[in-house]
Design a protein around this motif. Structure first.
Motif, short mmCIF file in Angstrom:
data_model
loop_
_atom_site.label_atom_id
_atom_site.label_comp_id
_atom_site.label_asym_id
_atom_site.label_seq_id
_atom_site.Cartn_x
_atom_site.Cartn_y
_atom_site.Cartn_z
N VAL A 67 -6.85 13.00 30.49
CA VAL A 67 -7.72 14.07 30.97
C VAL A 67 -7.82 14.05 32.49
O VAL A 67 -7.76 15.10 33.15
CB VAL A 67 -9.13 13.95 30.35
N LEU A 68 -7.95 12.85 33.09
CA LEU A 68 -8.30 12.74 34.50
C LEU A 68 -7.14 12.42 35.45
O LEU A 68 -7.20 12.78 36.62
CB LEU A 68 -9.38 11.66 34.69
N MET A 69 -6.10 11.75 34.97
CA MET A 69 -5.11 11.20 35.90
C MET A 69 -3.89 12.09 36.13
O MET A 69 -3.08 11.81 37.00
CB MET A 69 -4.67 9.80 35.44
N ASN A 70 -3.74 13.14 35.35
CA ASN A 70 -2.69 14.13 35.58
C ASN A 70 -1.30 13.50 35.68
O ASN A 70 -0.58 13.67 36.66
CB ASN A 70 -2.98 14.94 36.85
N ARG A 71 -0.93 12.76 34.67
CA ARG A 71 0.42 12.19 34.65
C ARG A 71 1.05 12.37 33.26
O ARG A 71 1.34 11.40 32.54
CB ARG A 71 0.41 10.72 35.06
N PRO A 72 1.29 13.62 32.86
CA PRO A 72 1.83 13.90 31.53
C PRO A 72 3.24 13.32 31.31
O PRO A 72 3.58 12.94 30.19
CB PRO A 72 1.85 15.43 31.47
N PHE A 73 4.05 13.27 32.39
CA PHE A 73 5.41 12.76 32.24
C PHE A 73 5.40 11.27 31.90
O PHE A 73 6.25 10.79 31.14
CB PHE A 73 6.22 13.02 33.51
N TYR A 74 4.44 10.55 32.49
CA TYR A 74 4.32 9.11 32.18
C TYR A 74 4.04 8.93 30.70
O TYR A 74 4.71 8.14 30.03
CB TYR A 74 3.22 8.48 33.02
N TRP A 75 3.06 9.65 30.18
CA TRP A 75 2.69 9.48 28.77
C TRP A 75 3.78 9.99 27.83
O TRP A 75 4.00 9.44 26.76
CB TRP A 75 1.35 10.17 28.50
N HIS A 76 4.48 11.04 28.24
CA HIS A 76 5.61 11.52 27.44
C HIS A 76 6.70 10.45 27.34
O HIS A 76 7.25 10.19 26.26
CB HIS A 76 6.18 12.80 28.07
N TYR A 77 6.99 9.81 28.47
CA TYR A 77 8.01 8.75 28.50
C TYR A 77 7.58 7.56 27.63
O TYR A 77 8.36 7.03 26.84
CB TYR A 77 8.23 8.30 29.94
N ILE A 78 6.31 7.15 27.80
CA ILE A 78 5.79 6.00 27.05
C ILE A 78 5.87 6.25 25.55
O ILE A 78 6.28 5.39 24.77
CB ILE A 78 4.34 5.69 27.48
N LYS A 79 5.46 7.45 25.12
CA LYS A 79 5.48 7.77 23.69
C LYS A 79 6.91 7.79 23.14
O LYS A 79 7.17 7.34 22.02
CB LYS A 79 4.78 9.11 23.44
N ASN A 80 7.82 8.35 23.94
CA ASN A 80 9.22 8.38 23.50
C ASN A 80 9.82 6.99 23.38
O ASN A 80 10.71 6.76 22.55
CB ASN A 80 10.05 9.23 24.47
N MET A 81 9.35 6.08 24.22
CA MET A 81 9.83 4.70 24.19
C MET A 81 9.13 3.87 23.12
O MET A 81 9.51 2.73 22.86
CB MET A 81 9.63 4.04 25.56
N GLY A 82 8.08 4.45 22.51
CA GLY A 82 7.34 3.72 21.49
C GLY A 82 6.53 2.57 22.05
O GLY A 82 6.28 1.59 21.35
N ARG A 83 6.13 2.69 23.30
CA ARG A 83 5.38 1.61 23.95
C ARG A 83 3.92 2.01 24.13
O ARG A 83 3.55 3.18 24.03
CB ARG A 83 6.00 1.30 25.33
N GLU A 84 3.10 1.00 24.42
CA GLU A 84 1.68 1.23 24.68
C GLU A 84 1.49 1.37 26.19
O GLU A 84 1.87 0.50 26.96
CB GLU A 84 0.84 0.06 24.16
N GLY A 85 0.93 2.48 26.60
CA GLY A 85 0.79 2.75 28.02
C GLY A 85 -0.28 1.91 28.70
O GLY A 85 -1.17 1.35 28.06
N ASP A 86 -0.16 1.82 30.03
CA ASP A 86 -1.15 1.11 30.84
C ASP A 86 -2.08 2.14 31.47
O ASP A 86 -1.66 2.91 32.35
CB ASP A 86 -0.43 0.29 31.92
N THR A 87 -3.30 2.18 31.03
CA THR A 87 -4.25 3.18 31.53
C THR A 87 -4.76 2.78 32.91
O THR A 87 -4.75 1.61 33.30
CB THR A 87 -5.43 3.34 30.57
#
Length: 263
Positions: free
Chosen positions: A40-60
């Motif tokens: 919602v706040l950090m405006n980094r959709p590409f990061y989360w898209h990449y993380i989900k595609n890699m099947g990894r847990e993101g670093d908030t």
């Protein structure tokens, strides 16, 4: 809203969204975001898209939010009314959490009545030479007609839940919602009218000075017809920029069922 209230608002927002509060001292709030609030706040959709595609847990992200003016030079984000981060959070609240219904928790095990309160959080916008926002909250007892300003502060001391406890029951409101909002509007109008409005006087003074300068500039030029058109446009722009205005909008609100001894 005082600095302490702004800090409390931020704390409550992040705590309600299950973010980890790492530190909260003297107007400096450090918080570790959840994935939901990071998106919602950090405006980094590409990061989360990449993380989900890699099947990894993101670093908030971790935010360091400063509401104490004495600490504004420290490392972190200086948060005040009008700051982009606060506006972002308020828009998030308006979009996703406009209305709620909550019940006061009662662990007594006795049959207890809960009384309805209309609670509304409102943003007042003062627009002129300098713009500022103020957040106020009102609570109206929908049976007795009792009203409190700074209602959210009064609610800090009690436990609220989305579901009613066993043995508790609710009392049906006597005052209708529309009538309740109208009562709050009248009190809000009175609150605004009773303030000193030096900011508005300063805005009008600047408006008159800027208008006089524009008129002086154009009346000393040769092409009167064309200049009048340009002059009126510039004067209109000045009026738009400096005319003092006060407006308010509802951020969110809801019905809170509280015990009879709440005050």
């Amino acid at each position: 809203m005082a600095i302490e209230n702004l800090n409390a608002f931020l704390y409550d927002y992040f705590d309600a969204h299950n973010c980890q509060i790492l530190n909260n001292q003297n107007g400096v709030l450090q918080v570790k975001l959840t994935e939901e609030i990071d998106k919602v706040l950090m405006n980094r959709p590409f990061y989360w898209h990449y993380i989900k595609n890699m099947g990894r847990e993101g670093d908030t992200a971790t935010l360091n939010l400063i509401t104490n003016p004495d600490k504004r030079d420290e490392k972190g984000e200086w948060i005040h009314f009008g700051s982009p981060r606060l506006q972002q959070i308020l828009k998030s609240v308006v979009k996703n959490e406009r209305y709620t219904k909550l019940f006061q928790s009662d662990n007594s095990g006795k049959k207890s009545a809960l009384y309805p309160w209309l609670v509304v959080n409102i943003r007042i916008s003062y627009q002129g030479k300098q713009n500022k926002d103020e957040i106020v909250s009102f609570g109206l007892h929908l049976i007795k007609g009792l009203m409190y300003k700074d209602m959210m502060e009064k609610l800090d001391s009690i436990t609220l839940k989305p579901a009613i406890d066993d043995y508790c029951y609710t009392i049906t409101p006597i005052i209708k919602m529309s009538s309740g909002f109208h009562r709050i509007e009248k009190v809000l109008d009175s609150y605004i009218n009773n303030q000193t409005h030096d900011w508005a006087d300063e805005s009008l003074q600047t408006l008159n000075e800027e208008t006089a300068l524009v008129k002086h500039f154009y009346t000393s030029s040769a092409d009167e017809e064309e200049n009048n058109e340009h002059m009126e446009q510039e004067i209109n722009d000045i009026r738009q920029r400096y005319s003092p205005k006060v407006s308010y909008s509802v951020i969110n609100g809801g019905i809170f069922y509280l015990m009879d001894d709440f005050h």
